[in-house]
Scaffold this motif. Sequence first.
Motif, short mmCIF file in Angstrom:
data_model
loop_
_atom_site.label_atom_id
_atom_site.label_comp_id
_atom_site.label_asym_id
_atom_site.label_seq_id
_atom_site.Cartn_x
_atom_site.Cartn_y
_atom_site.Cartn_z
N TYR A 46 1.89 13.58 0.24
CA TYR A 46 0.65 13.29 -0.52
C TYR A 46 0.61 12.06 0.49
O TYR A 46 1.63 11.53 0.74
CB TYR A 46 0.60 12.56 -2.04
CG TYR A 46 0.59 13.15 -3.48
CD1 TYR A 46 1.83 13.65 -3.93
CD2 TYR A 46 -0.62 14.07 -3.96
CE1 TYR A 46 1.78 15.05 -4.52
CE2 TYR A 46 -0.78 14.91 -4.79
CZ TYR A 46 0.75 15.08 -5.06
OH TYR A 46 0.73 16.17 -5.90
N TYR A 47 -0.38 11.24 1.50
CA TYR A 47 -0.26 10.84 2.17
C TYR A 47 -0.90 9.67 2.29
O TYR A 47 -2.52 10.74 2.00
CB TYR A 47 -0.15 11.34 3.36
CG TYR A 47 1.25 12.58 4.14
CD1 TYR A 47 1.42 13.78 3.49
CD2 TYR A 47 2.43 11.53 4.28
CE1 TYR A 47 2.09 14.50 3.35
CE2 TYR A 47 3.25 12.43 4.73
CZ TYR A 47 3.73 13.85 4.04
OH TYR A 47 4.65 14.56 4.73
N ALA A 48 -1.32 8.76 3.09
CA ALA A 48 -2.17 8.25 3.50
C ALA A 48 -3.52 8.24 4.19
O ALA A 48 -2.30 8.98 5.23
CB ALA A 48 -1.88 6.00 3.64
N ASP A 49 -4.58 8.08 4.50
CA ASP A 49 -5.36 8.83 4.91
C ASP A 49 -4.89 7.71 6.38
O ASP A 49 -4.81 8.79 7.80
CB ASP A 49 -6.59 8.27 5.00
CG ASP A 49 -7.34 9.05 3.92
OD1 ASP A 49 -8.77 8.92 3.65
OD2 ASP A 49 -6.52 10.18 3.55
N SER A 50 -4.17 6.56 6.25
CA SER A 50 -3.80 5.79 8.28
C SER A 50 -2.91 6.19 8.63
O SER A 50 -2.11 6.69 9.74
CB SER A 50 -3.44 5.08 7.46
OG SER A 50 -2.64 4.99 6.75
N TYR B 279 0.79 7.53 -6.69
CA TYR B 279 0.49 6.86 -5.17
C TYR B 279 0.54 5.08 -6.20
O TYR B 279 0.44 4.00 -5.40
CB TYR B 279 -1.58 6.80 -5.57
CG TYR B 279 -1.90 8.11 -4.72
CD1 TYR B 279 -2.20 8.81 -6.07
CD2 TYR B 279 -2.26 7.91 -3.60
CE1 TYR B 279 -2.79 9.65 -5.41
CE2 TYR B 279 -1.92 9.27 -2.83
CZ TYR B 279 -2.29 9.97 -3.83
OH TYR B 279 -2.88 11.44 -3.49
N LYS C 201 -2.02 10.02 8.09
CA LYS C 201 -1.62 11.89 7.75
C LYS C 201 -1.85 12.05 8.95
O LYS C 201 -2.13 11.94 10.52
CB LYS C 201 -2.88 12.27 7.08
CG LYS C 201 -3.19 12.18 5.51
CD LYS C 201 -4.68 13.30 5.44
CE LYS C 201 -4.50 12.70 3.96
NZ LYS C 201 -5.35 13.07 3.44
N SER D 197 2.98 7.27 1.35
CA SER D 197 3.42 9.18 0.87
C SER D 197 4.50 9.58 -0.38
O SER D 197 5.18 8.40 -0.70
CB SER D 197 4.47 9.39 2.14
OG SER D 197 3.99 10.74 1.85
N GLU E 249 0.84 -1.31 -0.16
CA GLU E 249 -0.20 -0.28 -0.10
C GLU E 249 0.94 1.26 -0.16
O GLU E 249 2.04 1.04 0.46
CB GLU E 249 -0.87 0.01 1.48
CG GLU E 249 -0.31 0.38 2.05
CD GLU E 249 -1.46 0.21 4.31
OE1 GLU E 249 -2.51 0.68 3.49
OE2 GLU E 249 -0.68 0.44 4.85
#
Length: 118
Positions: free
Chosen positions: A58-62, A102, A64, A49, A46
């Motif tokens: 950019y960051y994954a929500d998990s 991503y 941030k 960042s 997955e």
Amino acid sequence: QVQLVESGGGLVQAGGSLRLSCAASGRTLSRYNIGWFRQAPGKEREHVSTISESGMTYYADSVKGRFTISRDYIENMVFLQMNSLKPEDTAVYSCAAGWGVYGGMDYWGKGTLVTVSS
């Protein structure tokens, strides 16, 4: 060709911090987006960042608010500062270079293991 080598992984207790480094050789990283990806045992890889060639992040929500990506153009390195680590952050973390954000990266490192104990 770009060769990428990650370092900085290890064992840390929940709530702790680690700083991962991604060192490049062969070409300057400045022309590429650089991403961090992770793969936990038994799970798909997955996105974590990415920092673009211009410095957009950019960051994954998990992650941030807990992880911060940065790059040093002079040293040709990218870093991932990981704070407030959770057991679910346990994974092999790999850096990658390319034109994607991503995914869709062209060059990959072998990864460094991060283990977060509860």
